[in-house]
Design a protein around this motif. Structure first.
Motif, PDB file in Angstrom:
ATOM      1  N   SER A 234       0.831  -1.198   0.000  1.00 37.37           N
ATOM      2  CA  SER A 234       0.000   0.000   0.000  1.00 37.37           C
ATOM      3  C   SER A 234       0.869   1.253   0.000  1.00 37.37           C
ATOM      4  CB  SER A 234      -0.910  -0.042   1.232  1.00 37.37           C
ATOM      5  OG  SER A 234      -1.589   1.156   1.349  1.00 37.37           O
ATOM      6  N   GLN A 235       1.930   1.208   0.807  1.00 40.01           N
ATOM      7  CA  GLN A 235       2.843   2.359   0.873  1.00 40.01           C
ATOM      8  C   GLN A 235       3.544   2.562  -0.464  1.00 40.01           C
ATOM      9  OE1 GLN A 235       2.894   4.548   3.026  1.00 40.01           O
ATOM     10  NE2 GLN A 235       4.758   5.696   2.583  1.00 40.01           N
ATOM     11  N   ALA A 236       3.919   1.435  -1.095  1.00 40.74           N
ATOM     12  CA  ALA A 236       4.589   1.522  -2.399  1.00 40.74           C
ATOM     13  C   ALA A 236       3.650   2.157  -3.430  1.00 40.74           C
ATOM     14  CB  ALA A 236       5.014   0.129  -2.859  1.00 40.74           C
ATOM     15  N   LYS A 237       2.382   1.748  -3.409  1.00 44.77           N
ATOM     16  CA  LYS A 237       1.390   2.325  -4.333  1.00 44.77           C
ATOM     17  C   LYS A 237       1.267   3.828  -4.098  1.00 44.77           C
ATOM     18  CE  LYS A 237      -2.005  -1.363  -4.790  1.00 44.77           C
ATOM     19  NZ  LYS A 237      -3.318  -1.784  -4.314  1.00 44.77           N
ATOM     20  N   ARG A 238       1.218   4.184  -2.812  1.00 45.98           N
ATOM     21  CA  ARG A 238       1.061   5.605  -2.451  1.00 45.98           C
ATOM     22  C   ARG A 238       2.233   6.418  -3.003  1.00 45.98           C
ATOM     23  NH1 ARG A 238      -2.611   6.760   1.343  1.00 45.98           N
ATOM     24  NH2 ARG A 238      -2.529   4.633   2.090  1.00 45.98           N
ATOM     25  N   LEU A 239       3.439   5.886  -2.804  1.00 44.00           N
ATOM     26  CA  LEU A 239       4.638   6.602  -3.271  1.00 44.00           C
ATOM     27  C   LEU A 239       4.656   6.693  -4.793  1.00 44.00           C
ATOM     28  CD1 LEU A 239       7.297   5.113  -0.827  1.00 44.00           C
ATOM     29  CD2 LEU A 239       6.519   7.485  -0.941  1.00 44.00           C
TER      30      LEU A 239
ATOM     31  N   VAL B  33      -6.442  11.970  -5.121  1.00 42.44           N
ATOM     32  CA  VAL B  33      -6.946  10.697  -4.619  1.00 42.44           C
ATOM     33  C   VAL B  33      -7.781  10.985  -3.382  1.00 42.44           C
ATOM     34  CG1 VAL B  33      -6.327   8.424  -3.720  1.00 42.44           C
ATOM     35  CG2 VAL B  33      -4.879   9.511  -5.459  1.00 42.44           C
ATOM     36  N   MET B  34      -9.019  10.502  -3.390  1.00 45.00           N
ATOM     37  CA  MET B  34      -9.903  10.736  -2.246  1.00 45.00           C
ATOM     38  C   MET B  34      -9.482   9.829  -1.070  1.00 45.00           C
ATOM     39  SD  MET B  34     -13.581  11.008  -4.165  1.00 45.00           S
ATOM     40  CE  MET B  34     -14.547  11.537  -2.778  1.00 45.00           C
ATOM     41  N   PRO B  35      -9.668  10.224   0.193  1.00 43.14           N
ATOM     42  CA  PRO B  35     -10.312  11.466   0.580  1.00 43.14           C
ATOM     43  C   PRO B  35      -9.337  12.647   0.678  1.00 43.14           C
ATOM     44  CG  PRO B  35      -9.941  10.121   2.521  1.00 43.14           C
ATOM     45  CD  PRO B  35      -9.448   9.319   1.341  1.00 43.14           C
ATOM     46  N   ASP B  36      -8.077  12.369   0.989  1.00 39.82           N
ATOM     47  CA  ASP B  36      -7.145  13.470   1.158  1.00 39.82           C
ATOM     48  C   ASP B  36      -5.748  13.009   0.764  1.00 39.82           C
ATOM     49  OD1 ASP B  36      -6.432  16.021   1.790  1.00 39.82           O
ATOM     50  OD2 ASP B  36      -6.056  15.575   3.912  1.00 39.82           O
ATOM     51  N   GLY B  37      -5.681  12.288  -0.346  1.00 44.60           N
ATOM     52  CA  GLY B  37      -4.401  11.707  -0.750  1.00 44.60           C
ATOM     53  C   GLY B  37      -3.591  12.620  -1.638  1.00 44.60           C
TER      54      GLY B  37
ATOM     55  N   ASP C 277       1.177  20.281  -4.902  1.00 50.43           N
ATOM     56  CA  ASP C 277      -0.063  19.731  -4.343  1.00 50.43           C
ATOM     57  C   ASP C 277      -0.844  20.766  -3.527  1.00 50.43           C
ATOM     58  OD1 ASP C 277       1.558  19.941  -2.178  1.00 50.43           O
ATOM     59  OD2 ASP C 277       1.493  17.815  -1.619  1.00 50.43           O
ATOM     60  N   THR C 278      -0.485  22.040  -3.712  1.00 54.62           N
ATOM     61  CA  THR C 278      -1.182  23.083  -2.969  1.00 54.62           C
ATOM     62  C   THR C 278      -1.780  24.107  -3.927  1.00 54.62           C
ATOM     63  OG1 THR C 278       0.562  22.816  -1.342  1.00 54.62           O
ATOM     64  CG2 THR C 278      -0.954  24.637  -0.978  1.00 54.62           C
ATOM     65  N   ALA C 279      -3.076  24.313  -3.803  1.00 57.39           N
ATOM     66  CA  ALA C 279      -3.733  25.276  -4.683  1.00 57.39           C
ATOM     67  C   ALA C 279      -3.741  26.655  -4.037  1.00 57.39           C
ATOM     68  CB  ALA C 279      -5.161  24.835  -4.966  1.00 57.39           C
ATOM     69  N   PRO C 280      -3.478  27.711  -4.818  1.00 60.59           N
ATOM     70  CA  PRO C 280      -3.482  29.060  -4.247  1.00 60.59           C
ATOM     71  C   PRO C 280      -4.886  29.535  -3.864  1.00 60.59           C
ATOM     72  CG  PRO C 280      -3.103  29.141  -6.626  1.00 60.59           C
ATOM     73  CD  PRO C 280      -3.104  27.703  -6.237  1.00 60.59           C
ATOM     74  N   ARG C 281      -5.921  28.894  -4.417  1.00 63.40           N
ATOM     75  CA  ARG C 281      -7.315  29.220  -4.122  1.00 63.40           C
ATOM     76  C   ARG C 281      -8.153  27.992  -4.497  1.00 63.40           C
ATOM     77  NH1 ARG C 281      -5.301  31.715  -8.319  1.00 63.40           N
ATOM     78  NH2 ARG C 281      -6.185  31.241 -10.366  1.00 63.40           N
ATOM     79  N   PRO C 282      -9.445  28.012  -4.220  1.00 61.86           N
ATOM     80  CA  PRO C 282     -10.243  26.822  -4.549  1.00 61.86           C
ATOM     81  C   PRO C 282     -10.136  26.467  -6.029  1.00 61.86           C
ATOM     82  CG  PRO C 282     -11.517  28.308  -3.163  1.00 61.86           C
ATOM     83  CD  PRO C 282     -10.256  29.036  -3.511  1.00 61.86           C
TER      84      PRO C 282
ATOM     85  N   LYS D  33     -11.547   7.649  -6.579  1.00 63.14           N
ATOM     86  CA  LYS D  33     -12.271   7.293  -5.357  1.00 63.14           C
ATOM     87  C   LYS D  33     -11.382   6.567  -4.358  1.00 63.14           C
ATOM     88  CE  LYS D  33     -16.873   6.953  -7.439  1.00 63.14           C
ATOM     89  NZ  LYS D  33     -17.926   6.025  -7.877  1.00 63.14           N
ATOM     90  N   HIS D  34     -10.287   5.946  -4.858  1.00 59.88           N
ATOM     91  CA  HIS D  34      -9.416   5.176  -3.966  1.00 59.88           C
ATOM     92  C   HIS D  34      -8.017   5.138  -4.548  1.00 59.88           C
ATOM     93  CE1 HIS D  34      -7.888   1.666  -1.706  1.00 59.88           C
ATOM     94  NE2 HIS D  34      -8.816   1.985  -0.814  1.00 59.88           N
ATOM     95  N   LEU D  35      -7.045   4.968  -3.679  1.00 58.36           N
ATOM     96  CA  LEU D  35      -5.647   4.881  -4.103  1.00 58.36           C
ATOM     97  C   LEU D  35      -5.457   3.789  -5.156  1.00 58.36           C
ATOM     98  CD1 LEU D  35      -2.613   5.613  -3.597  1.00 58.36           C
ATOM     99  CD2 LEU D  35      -2.617   3.828  -1.854  1.00 58.36           C
TER     100      LEU D  35
END
Lengths: 181, 395
Positions: free
Chosen positions: A11-16, A56-60, A78-83, A91-93
């Motif tokens: 799972s960690q490998a997939k995430r990376l 990746v939902m919910p906060d990936g 991975d950071t947006a300056p505004r919405p 829906k999932h990793l």
């Protein structure tokens, strides 16, 4: 017992992997908008300042790019300056991994309800075309065919190699600049 | 193991057949609703289609508290707000939408406002914004084509911004869809034809596009069979109530099919043509269907060939070599369109509509390319491809 130990590692490998792919794709989106006129034409129809996200939902992991005008994208990490204006959400990793490891085409993933669009669907369709164009450039044809609905018939080897080289060079430069910063 | 995966969802209670309207009071009471409001349009009221609904409720001592009959063909946020205000003023507790796509979509949107609160429907626009079940909501379709009674989407125009707002949530699905042949009996021939071809297109695209699945396939094929067997019969004998019921059921089944498997290029082109040239949706569907199937042919040869069984019946299917069935399916659809043209002049080409000019084709192609349904078309579509399909559909 062994499976239980291996599962978190897998799972960690997939995430990376997904995180790395988003970083590459984000930078490559910026690069392809600097080298390809087709992508520029597609992007020009987006409003200036338009923020696009894949996540990746919910906060990936996520990638965020902004249309700066004139068909050029800027990668925001991975950071947006505004919405954001449009978000394509896996829906999932595992679903993100299927797509980003080219086991499932983006179009098939949509058809399989693996991801959903939050925002104006027409912009999401346009961004999907840009992503397909990018994948056709930067992936070997045999892999690109697994990623896009149809490999473009008018994309010939010389144009593909030249564009891919320019995109990869820009991606590598951006990585180095980010590391230095 | 392949990556095959699908989702299928339809919790709508379908109440169909003779005297179906008379089930409304019982079904409403089962949900604890005592003060229903009817949302409809002037055409439906003028055609006398409210009378059997009102009579059915009165006979069961259920009063229709109020009737809003001014829904326009292209409903707006203002209309939705106004109806919600009436609903609140009259202390209603449920909604019965009676009509075609616009009245049904308006009913769905009003239900959002009266259930979630507020006066600004725009803030609920988008996918998955609504998180709670809404008020009891019944739909009585008066056309047999849109399938809106079983879809979880509504589209409302925001007049101030000049954009169409989509609302998507499974909570928009009505509690019940009441399919009664009396409600479509007086449909004029050209609307009967266009709406039935809308249902046919929903089914064919559902069966041939990327998100097809075994459950939507079952609904799609059943709907195709019903339209193929009953449409011309009803065109020749509009008072054929059995035929009318078959078409109405086909529309609902096609709606269940396509809302679970999506549609493709016919809809992309149809949405764009509707927006630019203001042609009715069903007409656009009928018009583009064979041309898009020809474009997709090599990608969908197998499923399209299977449809011959439902379009033409077992004898023709058995007599046609497997390698020719896909083409024969397209021919069957062309034959049906020719028969409809003969009976009510339902246009088969863009030129025949008399409302499209050739110089609009590029604009239609460009707009179609950004339509959400193009994602589910089995074959990739470029601007050049879309233009080529439009050119073939021109004349």
């Amino acid at each position: 017992m062994l499976t239980k130990r291996i599962q978190p590692m897998a799972s960690q490998a997939k995430r990376l992997y997904v995180e790395l792919m988003f970083q590459v794709m984000g930078r490559a989106l910026q690069a392809v908008s600097e080298v390809d006129s087709v992508v520029q034409t597609e992007a020009k129809a987006l409003p200036e300042g338009f923020l696009f996200e894949m996540m990746v939902m919910p906060d990936g992991s996520k990638l965020i790019v902004e249309h700066m005008g004139e068909g050029r994208f800027h990668y925001h990490g991975d950071t947006a300056p505004r919405p954001v204006d449009v978000s394509i959400k896996f829906k999932h990793l595992t679903h993100a991994f299927l797509v980003l490891s080219f086991q499932e085409k983006t179009s098939v993933a949509f058809a399989h309800d693996r991801m959903l669009v939050d925002g104006d669907v027409s912009y999401a369709v346009r961004m999907t075309r840009v992503l397909n164009r990018l994948e056709s450039f930067i992936l070997p044809k045999i892999i690109a065919k697994r990623a896009v609905k149809e490999y473009p018939v008018d994309l010939h080897l010389p144009e593909k190699l030249t564009s891919a080289a320019r995109i990869y060079l820009k991606v590598a430069t951006h990585f180095v600049q980010s590391a230095r910063a | 193991m392949t990556n095959t995966y699908y989702e299928f969802f339809c919790p709508v209670k379908v109440i169909a057949g003779k005297a179906a309207l008379e089930h409304i009071p019982y079904e409403l009471s089962g949900l604890g609703a005592k003060r229903p409001m009817i949302v409809t349009d002037k055409g439906v009221r003028a055609a006398g289609l409210l009378d059997p609904v009102i009579a059915a409720c009165e006979e069961s001592n259920l009063d229709i508290v109020c009737i809003y009959d001014d829904v326009p063909p292209d409903s707006s946020t203002t209309v939705v707000r106004d109806i919600a205000a009436v609903y609140r003023k009259e202390k209603c507790d449920s909604i019965i939408a009676i009509g075609g796509g616009s009245a049904i979509d308006t009913g769905k949107a009003v239900n959002i406002l009266v259930s979630e609160g507020g006066t600004d429907i725009a803030k609920y626009s988008g996918a998955g914004v609504i998180k709670h079940p809404l008020k009891p909501f019944f739909v009585v379709p008066t056309t047999a084509g849109t399938g809106s009674e079983v879809t979880s989407i509504a589209v409302i125009t925001d007049e101030t911004k000049g954009v169409k707002l989509p609302f998507t949530s499974s909570f928009l699905l009505p509690n019940a869809a009441i399919i009664d042949p009396r409600m479509t009996m007086t449909l004029p021939p050209h609307i009967t034809a266009a709406t039935a071809m809308d249902a046919m297109t929903h089914s064919v695209e559902s069966f041939t596009c990327m998100a097809k699945n075994p459950l939507s396939d079952a609904y799609a094929t059943a709907a195709i069979k019903k339209v193929s067997q009953s449409l011309l019969q009803v065109m020749d004998n509009p008072k054929d109530s059995d035929g009318r019921l078959e078409l109405a059921q086909a529309s609902t089944m096609a709606g269940i099919a396509f809302s679970n498997s999506m549609v493709g290029l016919v809809h992309s082109l149809g949405h764009a043509t509707g927006a630019i040239c203001h042609l009715p949706h069903g007409l656009c569907m009928s018009l583009y269907l064979p041309y898009v199937l020809e474009y997709n042919l090599e990608t969908i040869r197998q499923p399209l060939g299977e449809l011959l069984l439902y379009l033409e019946g077992p004898e023709v299917y058995a007599d046609t070599p497997a390698s020719r069935r896909a083409e024969a399916s397209i021919s069957a659809l062309r034959k049906l369109r020719d028969a409809l043209y003969k009976r009510c002049q339902l246009p088969r080409t863009l030129k025949e509509t008399g409302k499209v000019t050739e110089d609009q084709l590029d604009h239609i192609a460009e707009m179609a390319l950004d339509d959400g349904s193009i994602m589910f078309n089995p074959k990739e579509v470029t601007l050049k491809d879309a233009r080529a399909v439009l050119q073939r559909a021109w004349a």
